[in-house]
Scaffold this active site. Structure first.
Site, PDB file in Angstrom:
ATOM      1  N   HIS A 191       0.794  -1.231   0.000  1.00 52.16           N
ATOM      2  CA  HIS A 191       0.000   0.000   0.000  1.00 52.16           C
ATOM      3  C   HIS A 191       0.825   1.279   0.000  1.00 52.16           C
ATOM      4  O   HIS A 191       0.382   2.308  -0.507  1.00 52.16           O
ATOM      5  CB  HIS A 191      -1.054  -0.049   1.098  1.00 52.16           C
ATOM      6  CG  HIS A 191      -2.195  -0.923   0.679  1.00 52.16           C
ATOM      7  ND1 HIS A 191      -2.250  -2.249   1.006  1.00 52.16           N
ATOM      8  CD2 HIS A 191      -3.244  -0.678  -0.136  1.00 52.16           C
ATOM      9  CE1 HIS A 191      -3.326  -2.777   0.444  1.00 52.16           C
ATOM     10  NE2 HIS A 191      -3.951  -1.844  -0.254  1.00 52.16           N
ATOM     11  N   GLU A 432     -11.439 -10.516  -6.053  1.00 52.82           N
ATOM     12  CA  GLU A 432     -10.005 -10.486  -5.760  1.00 52.82           C
ATOM     13  C   GLU A 432      -9.535 -11.745  -5.037  1.00 52.82           C
ATOM     14  O   GLU A 432      -8.379 -11.862  -4.677  1.00 52.82           O
ATOM     15  CB  GLU A 432      -9.632  -9.226  -4.976  1.00 52.82           C
ATOM     16  CG  GLU A 432     -10.476  -8.921  -3.772  1.00 52.82           C
ATOM     17  CD  GLU A 432     -10.085  -7.594  -3.096  1.00 52.82           C
ATOM     18  OE1 GLU A 432      -9.048  -7.016  -3.429  1.00 52.82           O
ATOM     19  OE2 GLU A 432     -10.832  -7.174  -2.199  1.00 52.82           O
ATOM     20  N   ASP A 456      -4.783  -8.200  -5.250  1.00 51.48           N
ATOM     21  CA  ASP A 456      -4.986  -9.364  -4.396  1.00 51.48           C
ATOM     22  C   ASP A 456      -5.204 -10.636  -5.202  1.00 51.48           C
ATOM     23  O   ASP A 456      -4.707 -11.691  -4.827  1.00 51.48           O
ATOM     24  CB  ASP A 456      -6.173  -9.131  -3.457  1.00 51.48           C
ATOM     25  CG  ASP A 456      -5.766  -8.295  -2.256  1.00 51.48           C
ATOM     26  OD1 ASP A 456      -4.714  -8.599  -1.672  1.00 51.48           O
ATOM     27  OD2 ASP A 456      -6.470  -7.332  -1.928  1.00 51.48           O
ATOM     28  N   CYS A 503      -9.880  -2.487 -10.681  1.00 54.27           N
ATOM     29  CA  CYS A 503      -9.299  -1.392  -9.909  1.00 54.27           C
ATOM     30  C   CYS A 503      -7.938  -1.766  -9.345  1.00 54.27           C
ATOM     31  O   CYS A 503      -7.355  -1.022  -8.572  1.00 54.27           O
ATOM     32  CB  CYS A 503     -10.251  -0.947  -8.810  1.00 54.27           C
ATOM     33  SG  CYS A 503     -10.699  -2.286  -7.700  1.00 54.27           S
TER      34      CYS A 503
HETATM   35  C1  PEP Z   1      -6.795  -4.979  -5.303  1.00 52.18           C
HETATM   36  O1  PEP Z   1      -6.616  -5.889  -4.512  1.00 52.18           O
HETATM   37  O2  PEP Z   1      -6.494  -5.063  -6.519  1.00 52.18           O
HETATM   38  C2  PEP Z   1      -7.360  -3.696  -4.855  1.00 52.18           C
HETATM   39  C3  PEP Z   1      -7.677  -2.758  -5.719  1.00 52.18           C
HETATM   40  O3  PEP Z   1      -7.518  -3.501  -3.518  1.00 52.18           O
HETATM   41  P1  PEP Z   1      -6.313  -3.150  -2.519  1.00 52.18           P
HETATM   42  O4  PEP Z   1      -5.091  -2.859  -3.348  1.00 52.18           O
HETATM   43  O5  PEP Z   1      -6.734  -1.970  -1.717  1.00 52.18           O
HETATM   44  O6  PEP Z   1      -6.189  -4.404  -1.734  1.00 52.18           O
HETATM   45 MG    MG Z   2      -7.568  -5.791  -2.592  1.00 56.62          MG
END
Ligand code: PEP
Ligand code: MG
Length: 584
Positions: A191, A432, A456, A503
């Site tokens: 993150h 995911e 994920d 996303c």
């Molecule tokens: C993902 O897992 O691709 C996602 C968009 O969520 P995060 O990166 O916040 O886990």
């Molecule tokens: Mg995710």
């Protein structure tokens, strides 16, 4: 010169001086004091406490101004520790009775205080350990006359070198002065990396030994596209990189920021939207021509603070985003707490495998009080008419049903209270987890849309921890297993007449954006700085070409073959534009 190879986390080049945020060892030496020195040591304690209080209040004011109330509130708990009479009395008693220096007495009392808290059943009190450790380091630095590293006060342009940065630390850095990030740990989709990319700051992560090999003040070049860091490079290399930096800056200007829709040459229209975490990214999303917010990571409102945000506070935050994004839509994801979002601020118990543990929808379903507060706030903001809600980490339809049931309860309550909201609010499932991808046909019948979370999905389907630099070489978005899952999710969604977005970071990477365009993906959501490039790419290609190439790519045996094949084909299509659109 020293050349270090890490993981290319956020593209671009940064040239500047290093600021190493090493893990600080603050040890308090023990010295015996005479009876006459007791009052002097107590005076030093009071002085250090007053100075630390001042320092924290100033920091709090600055953060309040720059980042708002949520981030500033973190420091309330820090101030409380400094005023804890039991703790202060204990330190004074030790100085008086044991006749030891204040630094030693202070660290002993703190240790006792922390040990007691750690034994308690009360989770909230146990969590205060982090504040106490943080504040005690500040006080000890004062007593030992060591300088404080004040991240938000960085006033010259630097490249941050750290073992790791928590998401809330990253959020509190003064972005205008950060030329790059270099960290020992982390992966392409941890993150902290995601925030660096969202803010357009070059980053190389997973270097393992950066904080050992680099010293503050040394000259660095961060090549975030190649994953290289040069320490004290020769003039010749600096010149070469400066030239590349000038070219990149010029090339970026040729990428047209367009408010128009992303339409391929043969007229397939897709949506290119933005992922946002922090409020300041909202204006970036606008600036870069995003058509809405495809992922609002609301957990950042919850991070780095003691108490949970209230319904009112959340409502205001969501309403603000919804209003500012009109007429485009905003997909609000319910909190995805857990995983790597607690590196420095554990509000859930420490787990052996946090990515497989008590995370996201699992946490929310176990804490309906927290979940309902958020859902009520989202529903209230939905009165704007452009809000959609999305659940993370759905692993089967059971969880989706439970989440929807709680959403229904909230709707009922609000109706009863005569509060307006969008009764037809769209509900999305994030895909995911491989089990969700494989049961997409079942989930599609009970969802209004899907959004594929590839960050994920890749880690779970390839069994590769997304934040672990040691296995980062296996984290391959182009792996045939990942591509097959993505393709089948899109096909199944369309067979069930629902739209599907992506996303995860993959949708902002040109090669994979082209590939998934060919899979017929409807919406691409990415860090705001990526939006113009992906729009430009889409405008310069034909959907029919993407489809034919994707069909062949998905049959290839390895990720490397896939990437090479798409790259070669795109070069043929884009010709002179290839470098300009893809290689910055
Ligand atoms: C993902 O897992 O691709 C996602 C968009 O969520 P995060 O990166 O916040 O886990
Ligand atoms: Mg995710």
């Amino acid at each position: 010169m020293n050349k270090l190879k890490g993981i290319a986390a956020s593209g671009g080049i940064g040239i500047g001086k290093a600021l190493v945020l090493g893990k600080e060892e603050l040890t308090a030496p023990k010295t015996k004091i005479s009876h006459e020195d007791i009052s002097k040591e107590i005076y030093r304690l009071e002085e250090a406490l007053i100075e630390t209080r001042k320092e924290i209040s100033n920091l709090q004011k600055k953060i309040l101004h720059d980042l708002g109330f949520d981030h500033a509130k973190v420091f309330e708990a820090h101030l409380l520790v400094l005023e804890d009479r039991v703790l202060i009395e204990d330190i004074i008693q030790q100085i008086k009775t044991k006749k030891v220096n204040v630094e030693y007495a202070f660290s002993q009392s703190i240790k006792k205080y922390i040990d007691t808290l750690l034994k308690l059943e009360d989770e909230y009190l146990r969590e205060r350990v982090i504040d106490i450790e943080d504040v005690s380091r500040r006080v000890l630095r004062k007593l030992l006359k060591k300088e404080t590293i004040n991240l938000s006060g960085i006033s010259e342009k630097v490249i941050i070198v750290a073992h790791d940065l928590s998401p809330s630390q990253t959020a509190s850095l003064p972005k205008e002065n950060i030329l790059g990030f270099v960290t020992d740990v982390g992966g392409r989709t941890s993150h902290t990396t995601i925030i660096a990319r969202s803010l357009g700051i070059p980053a190389v992560v997973g270097l393992e030994v950066a904080t050992i090999n680099i010293k503050s003040g040394e000259r660095l070049i961060v090549d975030g596209s190649e994953g290289m860091v040069f320490v004290n490079p020769a003039e010749k290399i600096i010149k070469e990189y400066q030239k590349r930096l000038t070219k990149i800056t010029k090339d970026i200007k040729t990428i047209h920021v367009s408010k128009l829709k992303a339409t391929t040459q043969d007229k397939r229209e897709v949506i290119v939207s933005a992922n946002i975490e922090l409020p300041e990214e909202l204006s970036l999303a606008h600036e870069y021509g995003a058509e809405g917010v495809g992922l609002y990571r609301t957990e950042y409102i919850f991070l780095g603070r003691r108490e949970l945000p209230t319904e009112e506070e959340q409502f205001k935050a969501y309403l603000n985003v919804a209003r500012k994004m009109k007429p485009y839509s905003v997909i609000i994801r319910t909190i995805d707490i857990g995983g790597d979002k607690f590196l420095s601020h554990p509000q859930v118990p420490v787990e052996m495998s946090p990515f497989l543990g008590w995370r996201a929808i699992r946490f929310c379903l176990a804490r309906p009080d927290v979940f309902k507060t958020q859902l009520r706030a989202i529903l209230r903001a939905s009165v704007e008419g452009n809000v959609k809600v999305m659940f993370p980490m759905i692993s089967g339809v059971g969880e989706l049903r439970e989440a929807k049931k709680i959403l229904e309860e909230c709707k009922k309550e609000l109706k009863h209270e005569n509060v307006y909201f969008d009764e037809k609010i769209s509900i999305g499932s994030m895909i995911e987890v491989p089990s969700a991808a494989l049961t997409a046909d079942i989930l599609a019948k009970e969802s209004d849309f899907f959004s594929i979370g590839t960050n994920d999905l890749i880690q779970y389907s390839l069994a590769v921890d997304r934040a672990n630099e040691k296995v980062a070489y296996l984290y391959e978005p182009g792996h045939p297993a990942v591509l097959r899952l993505i393709k089948s999710v899109i096909d199944v969604a369309h067979q069930n007449n629902i739209w599907v977005g992506m996303c995860g970071e993959m949708s902002g990477e040109p090669l994979f954006a082209f590939l998934t365009l060919g899979f017929e993906l409807d919406e691409f959501s990415m860090p705001p700085p990526r939006v113009p490039r992906i729009k430009e790419l889409i405008k310069n290609v034909k959907f029919e070409d993407a489809k034919a190439i994707a069909e062949k790519a998905v049959k290839l045996a390895t990720a490397k073959e896939v990437e090479k094949y798409i790259q070669d084909e795109l070069k043929k299509i884009l010709q002179d534009d290839f470098d300009r659109i893809l290689l910055v």
